[in-house]
Scaffold this motif. Sequence first.
Motif, mmCIF file in Angstrom:
data_model
loop_
_atom_site.group_PDB
_atom_site.id
_atom_site.type_symbol
_atom_site.label_atom_id
_atom_site.label_comp_id
_atom_site.label_asym_id
_atom_site.label_seq_id
_atom_site.Cartn_x
_atom_site.Cartn_y
_atom_site.Cartn_z
ATOM 1 N N VAL A 26 63.573 -0.277 110.580
ATOM 2 C CA VAL A 26 63.547 -0.117 109.197
ATOM 3 C C VAL A 26 62.192 -0.532 108.679
ATOM 4 O O VAL A 26 61.515 0.249 107.902
ATOM 5 N N GLU A 27 61.484 -1.520 109.175
ATOM 6 C CA GLU A 27 60.331 -1.964 108.807
ATOM 7 C C GLU A 27 59.131 -1.025 109.102
ATOM 8 O O GLU A 27 58.337 -0.720 108.205
ATOM 9 N N ARG A 28 59.421 -0.453 110.255
ATOM 10 C CA ARG A 28 58.165 0.518 110.761
ATOM 11 C C ARG A 28 58.493 1.746 109.913
ATOM 12 O O ARG A 28 57.442 2.636 109.527
ATOM 13 N N LEU A 29 59.511 2.179 109.394
ATOM 14 C CA LEU A 29 59.865 3.466 108.537
ATOM 15 C C LEU A 29 59.436 3.169 107.410
ATOM 16 O O LEU A 29 58.429 3.880 106.499
ATOM 17 N N ASN A 30 59.535 2.095 106.920
ATOM 18 C CA ASN A 30 58.840 1.776 105.321
ATOM 19 C C ASN A 30 57.307 1.743 105.352
ATOM 20 O O ASN A 30 56.605 2.213 104.433
ATOM 21 N N THR A 31 56.860 1.372 106.482
ATOM 22 C CA THR A 31 55.323 1.199 106.604
ATOM 23 C C THR A 31 54.944 2.399 106.586
ATOM 24 O O THR A 31 53.776 2.729 106.138
ATOM 25 N N ALA A 32 55.506 3.390 107.562
ATOM 26 C CA ALA A 32 55.072 4.837 107.786
ATOM 27 C C ALA A 32 55.130 5.558 106.396
ATOM 28 O O ALA A 32 54.336 6.311 106.087
ATOM 29 N N ASP A 48 68.924 5.226 106.374
ATOM 30 C CA ASP A 48 70.386 5.077 106.548
ATOM 31 C C ASP A 48 70.955 5.364 108.029
ATOM 32 O O ASP A 48 71.507 4.508 108.466
ATOM 33 N N LEU A 49 70.033 6.091 108.810
ATOM 34 C CA LEU A 49 70.429 6.211 110.379
ATOM 35 C C LEU A 49 70.037 5.007 111.075
ATOM 36 O O LEU A 49 70.757 4.558 111.752
ATOM 37 N N ALA A 50 68.755 4.567 110.467
ATOM 38 C CA ALA A 50 68.539 3.173 111.227
ATOM 39 C C ALA A 50 69.711 2.042 111.155
ATOM 40 O O ALA A 50 69.826 1.429 111.984
ATOM 41 N N LEU A 51 70.079 1.927 109.800
ATOM 42 C CA LEU A 51 70.920 0.714 109.532
ATOM 43 C C LEU A 51 72.446 0.905 109.962
ATOM 44 O O LEU A 51 72.940 0.078 110.088
ATOM 45 N N ASN A 52 72.675 2.243 110.176
ATOM 46 C CA ASN A 52 73.872 2.411 110.867
ATOM 47 C C ASN A 52 73.759 2.738 112.496
ATOM 48 O O ASN A 52 74.949 2.987 113.096
ATOM 49 N N LYS A 54 73.775 2.341 116.434
ATOM 50 C CA LYS A 54 74.889 1.482 117.196
ATOM 51 C C LYS A 54 73.723 1.306 118.894
ATOM 52 O O LYS A 54 73.791 0.204 119.332
ATOM 53 N N THR A 55 73.250 2.241 119.412
ATOM 54 C CA THR A 55 72.526 2.273 120.164
ATOM 55 C C THR A 55 70.972 2.477 120.471
ATOM 56 O O THR A 55 70.667 3.120 119.262
ATOM 57 N N TYR A 56 70.354 2.372 121.398
ATOM 58 C CA TYR A 56 69.016 2.643 121.731
ATOM 59 C C TYR A 56 69.031 4.266 121.312
ATOM 60 O O TYR A 56 67.608 4.712 120.819
ATOM 61 N N ALA A 57 69.838 5.113 121.910
ATOM 62 C CA ALA A 57 69.589 6.583 121.854
ATOM 63 C C ALA A 57 69.843 6.939 120.052
ATOM 64 O O ALA A 57 69.214 7.939 119.701
ATOM 65 N N ASP A 58 70.559 6.051 119.203
ATOM 66 C CA ASP A 58 70.486 6.390 117.845
ATOM 67 C C ASP A 58 69.204 5.937 117.229
ATOM 68 O O ASP A 58 68.675 6.756 116.580
ATOM 69 N N LEU A 59 68.499 4.853 117.751
ATOM 70 C CA LEU A 59 67.186 4.412 117.184
ATOM 71 C C LEU A 59 65.907 5.050 117.450
ATOM 72 O O LEU A 59 64.895 5.235 116.691
ATOM 73 N N ALA A 60 65.970 5.351 118.803
ATOM 74 C CA ALA A 60 64.664 5.868 119.216
ATOM 75 C C ALA A 60 64.040 7.135 118.449
ATOM 76 O O ALA A 60 62.880 7.397 118.320
ATOM 77 N N PRO A 61 64.917 8.052 118.113
ATOM 78 C CA PRO A 61 64.248 9.396 117.693
ATOM 79 C C PRO A 61 63.780 9.129 116.187
ATOM 80 O O PRO A 61 62.761 9.900 115.734
ATOM 81 N N LEU A 62 64.154 7.989 115.637
ATOM 82 C CA LEU A 62 63.682 7.842 114.191
ATOM 83 C C LEU A 62 62.181 7.458 114.152
ATOM 84 O O LEU A 62 61.429 7.563 113.013
ATOM 85 N N THR A 63 61.824 6.882 115.419
ATOM 86 C CA THR A 63 60.116 6.504 115.190
ATOM 87 C C THR A 63 59.401 7.159 116.448
ATOM 88 O O THR A 63 58.284 6.895 116.265
ATOM 89 N N ALA A 64 59.942 8.087 116.956
ATOM 90 C CA ALA A 64 59.531 8.867 118.088
ATOM 91 C C ALA A 64 58.272 9.767 117.577
ATOM 92 O O ALA A 64 57.239 9.795 118.212
ATOM 93 N N ASP A 65 58.153 10.179 116.337
ATOM 94 C CA ASP A 65 56.863 10.940 115.851
ATOM 95 C C ASP A 65 55.893 10.173 115.080
ATOM 96 O O ASP A 65 55.372 10.574 114.516
ATOM 97 N N LEU A 66 56.156 8.817 115.140
ATOM 98 C CA LEU A 66 55.235 7.887 114.544
ATOM 99 C C LEU A 66 54.393 7.038 115.428
ATOM 100 O O LEU A 66 54.791 6.679 116.623
ATOM 101 N N PRO A 67 52.957 6.904 115.060
ATOM 102 C CA PRO A 67 52.182 6.126 115.940
ATOM 103 C C PRO A 67 52.844 4.924 116.155
ATOM 104 O O PRO A 67 53.345 4.102 115.462
ATOM 105 N N GLN A 68 52.532 4.347 117.365
ATOM 106 C CA GLN A 68 52.899 2.838 117.564
ATOM 107 C C GLN A 68 52.165 1.884 116.765
ATOM 108 O O GLN A 68 50.872 1.985 116.566
ATOM 109 N N GLU A 69 52.738 0.893 116.279
ATOM 110 C CA GLU A 69 52.125 0.151 115.254
ATOM 111 C C GLU A 69 51.960 -1.113 115.953
ATOM 112 O O GLU A 69 52.885 -2.046 116.214
ATOM 113 N N GLY A 70 50.640 -1.877 116.266
ATOM 114 C CA GLY A 70 50.480 -2.874 116.877
ATOM 115 C C GLY A 70 50.397 -4.244 115.898
ATOM 116 O O GLY A 70 50.456 -3.881 114.567
#
Length: 197
Positions: A26-32, A48-52, A54-70
């Motif tokens: 959620v934090e990474r999405l807000n920053t993006a 909405d998808l992030a907050l709901n 359940k698994t890594y398969a649900d989360l991974a696609p939500l930030t896959a097209d965003l640069p890694q944030e160090g």
Amino acid sequence: MGENQQPTPFHSPQMRVSHDEREAVVERLNTAAAEGRLDFSELEVRLDLALNAKTYADLAPLTADLPQEGPVEPLVLKGGMNGATRTGRWRVPAQITVYGGMGSVKLDFTQTECRLPEIAIEAHGQTGGVTIVIPDGWVADTSEMDQGLGGFRDKTTSERLPGTPKIRLTGNGGTGGVVIRHPNSWDRRMQRRKQER
């Protein structure tokens, strides 16, 4: 898993995610979105998808097209002869060192989006002095601040809003002094003027 990191690839896609892992996404999405990488409608869908999730398969696609944030590197700001300011929208690191120099430094957090629990600021007023402006709802611990010749003034309130950082301020007022405060009427007027442009 550390803060601001995406789910690491070695986790099984079916493995359940924790509250902290959802929050990190959620934090990474807000920053993006703040960086202009996502528009508002896309942000809403992904949040909405992030907050709901359940698994890594649900989360991974939500930030896959965003640069890694160090993590943000510590900031050192020096007033020098002409002074220095850090205002507007900027990424706030957990550690900041400020030297007033001859020309003074102004550090303004009022338009930043910061989810750090604590920010350590070491301020040295030197000749020009240092002014730190924090949003209403942020608090400052100034118990370890040395007055110096120029003095130190804490004009902040002790009312902390949930989810806001605490500023831990150390250093020395020097001859120019150090001030930490909330926005005054001039700051608010200038901010409104910028928003109207």
